[in-house]
Design a protein around this motif. Structure first.
Motif, PDB file in Angstrom:
ATOM      1  N   ASP A  74       0.838  -1.201   0.000  1.00 31.22           N
ATOM      2  CA  ASP A  74       0.000   0.000   0.000  1.00 31.22           C
ATOM      3  C   ASP A  74       0.875   1.254   0.000  1.00 31.22           C
ATOM      4  N   CYS A  75       1.966   1.192   0.739  1.00 28.08           N
ATOM      5  CA  CYS A  75       2.889   2.329   0.807  1.00 28.08           C
ATOM      6  C   CYS A  75       3.474   2.602  -0.589  1.00 28.08           C
ATOM      7  N   LEU A  76       3.906   1.555  -1.266  1.00 23.85           N
ATOM      8  CA  LEU A  76       4.495   1.751  -2.601  1.00 23.85           C
ATOM      9  C   LEU A  76       3.431   2.245  -3.589  1.00 23.85           C
ATOM     10  N   HIS A  77       2.234   1.721  -3.451  1.00 20.53           N
ATOM     11  CA  HIS A  77       1.134   2.146  -4.335  1.00 20.53           C
ATOM     12  C   HIS A  77       0.838   3.645  -4.137  1.00 20.53           C
ATOM     13  N   LYS A  78       0.700   4.043  -2.886  1.00 18.43           N
ATOM     14  CA  LYS A  78       0.375   5.452  -2.605  1.00 18.43           C
ATOM     15  C   LYS A  78       1.524   6.360  -3.064  1.00 18.43           C
ATOM     16  N   TYR A  79       2.734   5.890  -2.875  1.00 15.86           N
ATOM     17  CA  TYR A  79       3.907   6.673  -3.300  1.00 15.86           C
ATOM     18  C   TYR A  79       3.906   6.861  -4.818  1.00 15.86           C
ATOM     19  N   VAL A 454      16.170  11.374  -1.072  1.00 14.13           N
ATOM     20  CA  VAL A 454      16.600  10.265  -0.199  1.00 14.13           C
ATOM     21  C   VAL A 454      15.428   9.306   0.017  1.00 14.13           C
ATOM     22  N   VAL A 455      14.276   9.883   0.323  1.00  9.60           N
ATOM     23  CA  VAL A 455      13.087   9.060   0.577  1.00  9.60           C
ATOM     24  C   VAL A 455      12.703   8.279  -0.686  1.00  9.60           C
ATOM     25  N   LYS A 466      14.345   2.903   6.168  1.00  7.87           N
ATOM     26  CA  LYS A 466      15.422   3.884   5.998  1.00  7.87           C
ATOM     27  C   LYS A 466      14.845   5.252   5.626  1.00  7.87           C
ATOM     28  N   ALA A 467      13.788   5.242   4.844  1.00 10.57           N
ATOM     29  CA  ALA A 467      13.122   6.516   4.510  1.00 10.57           C
ATOM     30  C   ALA A 467      12.615   7.151   5.801  1.00 10.57           C
ATOM     31  N   LEU A 468      12.035   6.309   6.673  1.00 11.12           N
ATOM     32  CA  LEU A 468      11.491   6.859   7.918  1.00 11.12           C
ATOM     33  C   LEU A 468      12.590   7.309   8.873  1.00 11.12           C
ATOM     34  N   GLU A 469      13.708   6.621   8.834  1.00 12.28           N
ATOM     35  CA  GLU A 469      14.860   7.049   9.644  1.00 12.28           C
ATOM     36  C   GLU A 469      15.281   8.456   9.203  1.00 12.28           C
ATOM     37  N   ALA A 470      15.347   8.656   7.885  1.00 14.82           N
ATOM     38  CA  ALA A 470      15.790   9.950   7.353  1.00 14.82           C
ATOM     39  C   ALA A 470      14.784  11.050   7.704  1.00 14.82           C
ATOM     40  N   ILE A 471      13.487  10.730   7.602  1.00 18.24           N
ATOM     41  CA  ILE A 471      12.466  11.748   7.927  1.00 18.24           C
ATOM     42  C   ILE A 471      12.560  12.095   9.416  1.00 18.24           C
ATOM     43  N   LEU A 518       5.679  13.699   2.408  1.00 19.90           N
ATOM     44  CA  LEU A 518       6.433  12.440   2.253  1.00 19.90           C
ATOM     45  C   LEU A 518       5.833  11.298   3.064  1.00 19.90           C
ATOM     46  N   LEU A 519       5.138  11.653   4.157  1.00 26.36           N
ATOM     47  CA  LEU A 519       4.591  10.606   5.029  1.00 26.36           C
ATOM     48  C   LEU A 519       3.224  10.088   4.576  1.00 26.36           C
ATOM     49  N   GLN A 520       2.655  10.694   3.547  1.00 25.69           N
ATOM     50  CA  GLN A 520       1.308  10.260   3.124  1.00 25.69           C
ATOM     51  C   GLN A 520       1.215   8.762   2.839  1.00 25.69           C
ATOM     52  N   PRO A 521       2.229   8.150   2.188  1.00 20.86           N
ATOM     53  CA  PRO A 521       2.104   6.701   1.950  1.00 20.86           C
ATOM     54  C   PRO A 521       2.184   5.870   3.226  1.00 20.86           C
ATOM     55  N   ILE A 522       2.710   6.442   4.303  1.00 19.18           N
ATOM     56  CA  ILE A 522       2.904   5.670   5.539  1.00 19.18           C
ATOM     57  C   ILE A 522       1.717   5.864   6.481  1.00 19.18           C
ATOM     58  N   VAL A 523       1.432   7.132   6.783  1.00 21.32           N
ATOM     59  CA  VAL A 523       0.381   7.440   7.764  1.00 21.32           C
ATOM     60  C   VAL A 523      -0.620   8.409   7.118  1.00 21.32           C
ATOM     61  N   PRO A 524      -1.514   7.887   6.271  1.00 24.54           N
ATOM     62  CA  PRO A 524      -2.372   8.783   5.490  1.00 24.54           C
ATOM     63  C   PRO A 524      -3.253   9.707   6.332  1.00 24.54           C
ATOM     64  N   GLU A 525      -3.750   9.198   7.477  1.00 27.03           N
ATOM     65  CA  GLU A 525      -4.668  10.041   8.259  1.00 27.03           C
ATOM     66  C   GLU A 525      -3.911  11.158   8.958  1.00 27.03           C
ATOM     67  N   ILE A 526      -2.763  10.807   9.531  1.00 24.26           N
ATOM     68  CA  ILE A 526      -1.960  11.819  10.231  1.00 24.26           C
ATOM     69  C   ILE A 526      -1.472  12.862   9.238  1.00 24.26           C
TER      70      ILE A 526
END
Ligand code: ME8
Length: 591
Positions: A74-79, A454-455, A466-471, A518-526
């Motif tokens: 889902d993350c890759l799809h949203k990205y 980077v992300v 790693k993307a989340l580490e960088a963010i 950048l976080l939309q694919p991970i935490v869409p509501e937040i």
């Protein structure tokens, strides 16, 4: 007028960015639109992306490991959608085979009713966790039966399937045939000696029957050529190497059917009602069914990417490409492999009974909380142990305190009484003109400016952690920036101080805008909550809008002076350990 093909293909990405870039006025170059229309039409296929998850067995309810695969996809799809791709995302359930037949019988239900019940539980979980699948496939659907029958007939007509006799080990739990070297001795719970699969630990049985065989042995060198020519076809690298290693040995032909008398719950071999198609051949074809096979699959089948757990690598990296080569179809672009979630150090699995219920956890930690945890903590290359305590600690530190705290500070009425995206003062960042920014601030600007690239690189290689580490590192730097300059200490009657305060807030909001996007694919509501609070419109949230701090580059910033969105409460509420239901891993069998 048609443009030369070379120009068209090279320009697709650039044109797409141009179309989406909110920083370019639509009226600035009207001639462009005509050209874009032509190019967009011609590069349609290049921008297709098709991502799949395994289809899950319905012998028991979903657990955390299943949700993990689906959240990655889902993350890759949203990205990809944010990047302007035409993305298709399929998941679903694998409903045929001996294991399901036995589970339905044990539950005293008719097989299809049983499958429908459990399949609905998977779907409900995915819907509760903001999974934006575009297709949910069940192998009991008619469209799938047609695709499997057609696929079988193609292999049969090419002489790649023949009638033979299989004699060897079979694991019903894994629905897998094993060679003697893959089998070992063990004891069952009553102390009886049994044979098990060395890889999965599941019990195996000796099987001897007439069935159809696929000429797998004929494909070893083609598979090796494919992998050597495509070193990124299987990721991460360690799994690519493992498959190359397997291919050093001879491949035996593969049994691809079972006698109807033993397996009724499946698709019959065309023209031979006494045989049922092997459940893995049936299941793998689901990826083609969703793509529109056999009549209409070209657009998607050239752009297929599979997410799989390491337990089913052999089926996806050897059997599946061999079937596809046999059928004369393109091979998948990438097979992304991930490792396992364990509980108490053991692989979380239905048969071991140590599963964590993802629906219950997503109610406790919120759906975004669970998504964030799985993607931040899950490392594709190695297994990861789950505990509630880890989830609580991570979410409180990174979502509630760090990200939520930053948003809270920059939008609090005490520092931002006008509730706007304030102005940026370029002189504040010019040292020679007495600017107040210090060297760490310049480092932060550089880090946030390069963050999207980077992300992007980490999302592309499925290293989401790693993307989340960088963010997270950038969020920390922005908090440090605010802390260092302590804007609450500035004298607001002094115009220079007021300008500096506005600049600090402007820069911080720009950082938050980048993080939220950048976080939309991970935490869409937040992300939605965050971007709405900043007043960023839905059309301004694409990858092309990631132009950080344009005022620093002497460009206009569309947000400057804009009213903030309404305050809809804290971004992520801190979790209290006494409120977190400390349930043990679920021992209940669900059917
Ligand atoms: O194998 N950690 O279905 P399945 C991480 N129907 N991921 C896990 C996991 C864990 N502990 N346990 C399961 C099948 N998974 C076949 C697939 S595809 C054509 C047919 C995830 O219900 C992981 O993706 O046993 C694994 O490969 C998959 O679920 C297996 O699900």
């Amino acid at each position: 007028m048609r443009f030369p093909l070379l120009f068209v293909t090279r320009s697709c990405k650039a044109v797409h960015r141009l179309q989406q870039n909110p920083f370019l006025s639509p009226n600035s170059a009207p001639w462009r639109h005509q050209r874009i229309a032509v190019l967009t039409h011609q590069c349609k296929d290049e921008r297709s992306y098709y991502i799949t998850t395994p289809i899950f067995y319905v012998n028991a309810s979903p657990h955390l490991g299943h949700l993990y695969s689906v959240v990655i996809a889902d993350c890759l799809h949203k990205y990809k959608l944010l990047q302007g791709f035409n993305s298709k995302f399929s998941t679903g359930t694998d409903e045929h085979g001996l294991k399901i037949q036995q589970a339905a019988a044990a539950a005293g239900k008719d097989a299809l009713t049983f499958c429908t019940d459990v399949s609905e539980r998977f779907k409900h979980l995915f819907d509760s966790c903001s999974i934006s699948y575009t297709d949910y496939i069940r192998t009991t659907e008619q469209r799938h039966r047609q695709a499997v029958e057609h696929f079988w007939s193609v292999l049969w007509n090419k002489g790649l399937i023949y009638k033979g006799r299989y004699e060897g080990w079979y694991s019903t739990q894994d629905e897998s045939f094993l060679t003697p070297s893959q089998v070992g001795d063990a004891m069952d719970s009553s102390g009886k000696e049994i044979k098990v699969s060395l890889e999965s630990g599941h019990k195996v049985e000796w099987m001897k029957e007439e069935n159809y065989m696929f000429r797998l042995s004929a494909f070893r060198s083609q598979l090796l050529d494919w992998l050597r020519g495509n070193p990124r076809a299987i990721q991460p690298e360690c799994f690519y190497q493992a498959v190359l290693q397997w291919l050093q040995h001879d491949l035996p032909d593969l049994s691809v059917s079972r006698q109807r008398s033993r397996l009724q719950w499946g698709i019959s071999v065309p023209d031979d009602p006494e045989q049922t198609i092997y459940v893995w051949l049936d299941a793998l074809v689901n990826y083609l069914t969703v793509a529109g096979y056999p009549d209409n699959h070209d657009q998607w089948w050239n752009a297929a990417h599979h997410i799989v757990g390491k337990d089913i690598l052999k089926f996806h990296a050897i059997y599946w490409p061999a079937f596809l080569l046999g059928a004369g179809l393109p091979l998948p672009q990438t097979i992304y492999v991930h490792s396992h979630w364990t509980a108490g150090g053991k692989k979380m699995s239905k048969s071991l009974g140590n599963v964590v219920d993802p629906l219950q956890r997503s109610q406790t930690f919120t759906s975004d909380g669970m998504r964030y945890f799985l993607l931040r903590q899950g490392v594709p290359d190695s297994d990861c142990d789950y505990t509630d305590h880890k989830v609580l600690k991570l979410l409180n530190a990174e979502l509630a305190d760090s990200l939520g705290g930053l948003l809270n500070r920059c939008t609090a009425p005490a520092l931002n009484p006008a509730q706007v995206y304030p102005s940026f003062c370029p002189q504040s960042f010019l040292r020679e003109q007495g600017g107040r920014a210090v060297v760490e601030d310049y480092h932060m600007l550089d880090a946030v400016k390069s963050l999207p690239a980077v992300v992007e690189q980490h999302y592309e290689s499925m290293h989401v952690y790693k993307a989340l580490e960088a963010i997270t590192a950038c969020v920390r730097q922005t908090n440090g920036f605010v802390q260092r300059h302590a804007p609450w200490k500035l004298d607001l009657k002094n115009s220079k101080d007021q300008q500096w305060l506005d600049t600090i807030i402007h820069v911080s909001l720009e950082c938050l805008r980048i993080y939220g996007t950048l976080l939309q694919p991970i935490v869409p509501e937040i992300s939605n909550k965050l971007l709405s609070r900043l007043g960023v419109q839905p059309s301004e949230r694409s990858w092309a809008a990631l132009n950080f701090l344009p005022r620093h580059q002497g460009l206009d910033c569309p947000f400057e002076g804009r009213a903030l969105g309404s305050n809809s409460g804290v971004l992520f509420s801190r979790l209290e350990s006494q409120n977190v239901d400390k349930q043990k891993p679920n021992k209940r069998q669900y059917n």
